[in-house]
Design a protein around this motif. Sequence first.
Motif, PDB file in Angstrom:
ATOM      1  N   HIS A  43      29.352  37.388  39.353  1.00 54.43           N
ATOM      2  CA  HIS A  43      29.534  38.729  38.791  1.00 54.43           C
ATOM      3  C   HIS A  43      29.803  38.721  37.286  1.00 54.43           C
ATOM      4  O   HIS A  43      30.174  39.751  36.720  1.00 54.43           O
ATOM      5  N   ARG A  44      29.592  37.602  36.634  1.00 56.96           N
ATOM      6  CA  ARG A  44      29.892  37.492  35.198  1.00 56.96           C
ATOM      7  C   ARG A  44      29.103  38.482  34.346  1.00 56.96           C
ATOM      8  O   ARG A  44      29.576  38.906  33.304  1.00 56.96           O
ATOM      9  N   GLN A  45      27.919  38.857  34.779  1.00 60.84           N
ATOM     10  CA  GLN A  45      27.084  39.765  33.984  1.00 60.84           C
ATOM     11  C   GLN A  45      27.231  41.224  34.415  1.00 60.84           C
ATOM     12  O   GLN A  45      26.443  42.067  34.015  1.00 60.84           O
ATOM     13  N   THR A  46      28.252  41.503  35.214  1.00 62.34           N
ATOM     14  CA  THR A  46      28.486  42.885  35.652  1.00 62.34           C
ATOM     15  C   THR A  46      29.719  43.460  34.967  1.00 62.34           C
ATOM     16  O   THR A  46      30.511  42.733  34.376  1.00 62.34           O
ATOM     17  N   GLU A  47      29.860  44.760  35.078  1.00 62.61           N
ATOM     18  CA  GLU A  47      31.065  45.477  34.650  1.00 62.61           C
ATOM     19  C   GLU A  47      31.437  46.409  35.795  1.00 62.61           C
ATOM     20  O   GLU A  47      30.557  46.907  36.502  1.00 62.61           O
ATOM     21  N   SER A  48      32.735  46.650  35.968  1.00 58.92           N
ATOM     22  CA  SER A  48      33.181  47.447  37.109  1.00 58.92           C
ATOM     23  C   SER A  48      34.243  48.457  36.711  1.00 58.92           C
ATOM     24  O   SER A  48      35.089  48.171  35.866  1.00 58.92           O
ATOM     25  N   VAL A  49      34.191  49.597  37.362  1.00 53.98           N
ATOM     26  CA  VAL A  49      35.297  50.547  37.335  1.00 53.98           C
ATOM     27  C   VAL A  49      35.842  50.523  38.754  1.00 53.98           C
ATOM     28  O   VAL A  49      35.228  51.045  39.689  1.00 53.98           O
ATOM     29  N   VAL A  50      36.990  49.861  38.927  1.00 56.07           N
ATOM     30  CA  VAL A  50      37.525  49.576  40.247  1.00 56.07           C
ATOM     31  C   VAL A  50      38.511  50.663  40.671  1.00 56.07           C
ATOM     32  O   VAL A  50      39.444  50.983  39.949  1.00 56.07           O
ATOM     33  N   MET A  51      38.279  51.208  41.860  1.00 58.02           N
ATOM     34  CA  MET A  51      39.127  52.241  42.446  1.00 58.02           C
ATOM     35  C   MET A  51      40.169  51.642  43.381  1.00 58.02           C
ATOM     36  O   MET A  51      41.346  51.954  43.302  1.00 58.02           O
ATOM     37  N   ILE A  52      39.693  50.819  44.312  1.00 56.48           N
ATOM     38  CA  ILE A  52      40.530  50.183  45.319  1.00 56.48           C
ATOM     39  C   ILE A  52      40.133  48.718  45.363  1.00 56.48           C
ATOM     40  O   ILE A  52      38.950  48.394  45.327  1.00 56.48           O
ATOM     41  N   PHE A  53      41.134  47.821  45.488  1.00 50.30           N
ATOM     42  CA  PHE A  53      40.763  46.410  45.475  1.00 50.30           C
ATOM     43  C   PHE A  53      41.763  45.551  46.234  1.00 50.30           C
ATOM     44  O   PHE A  53      42.948  45.864  46.317  1.00 50.30           O
ATOM     45  N   THR A  54      41.239  44.474  46.796  1.00 46.50           N
ATOM     46  CA  THR A  54      42.040  43.376  47.320  1.00 46.50           C
ATOM     47  C   THR A  54      41.330  42.084  46.977  1.00 46.50           C
ATOM     48  O   THR A  54      40.092  42.042  46.967  1.00 46.50           O
ATOM     49  N   ASP A  55      42.114  41.059  46.686  1.00 43.71           N
ATOM     50  CA  ASP A  55      41.500  39.740  46.513  1.00 43.71           C
ATOM     51  C   ASP A  55      41.435  39.018  47.853  1.00 43.71           C
ATOM     52  O   ASP A  55      40.872  37.929  47.953  1.00 43.71           O
TER      53      ASP A  55
END
Length: 195
Positions: A43-55
């Motif tokens: 995912h290095r070449q992506t950008e994200s607007v994260v709403m909900i997350f878990t690792d």
Amino acid sequence: MDIEVPLKELGEYDIAPLREAILGLDEPVWKDNTYRQQEYDVHRQTESVVMIFTDGAGWPEIEVTRERGWELLADTALPLMQKLIEDHYPPGGTIIRAMAARLAPGGIIKPHRDKHPSFHYGHRIHIPIVSNPRVRFTIDGRPYRMEIGKVYEINNQMQHSVMNKGQEGRINFIFDYVPPQHIGASGLANEAASR
């Protein structure tokens, strides 16, 4: 989740409110959360607007958190996610990830399988927001085109990749829904989407 086919079309949905909210985001917001780009090489070449997350640490007793994208996208994203769940999946589960993900022109998401256990038990839903004819989403060696206005579930247990050879960025809204039978004995900690 292994859905036995590479890609399942879930039908046409009104994405206009969510699309408008995502396209109205200020450019710096796309650069706020770089966790995915730093932790996952693909995912290095992506950008994200994260709403909900878990690792996913401690699966199935995971912590699900609201991120900055919640205040920006929840009003338009939640009704659409809830409608999709109501139409296609058993009720009572939990959304454990939700984000707008952008792949710049010329960007690549290298071939990979989503390996964490949460991906084995969660449905990965893609809502195309912006695309172009030169975006190639490949699953199990076969290219697929996702149409704006339609929603899809991908089989993330098969090898998949994305190439954007077009002149504009590709944006998909992505969320992971874990059905109730796969939620840990004490439930998922901090069920962000249900609060």
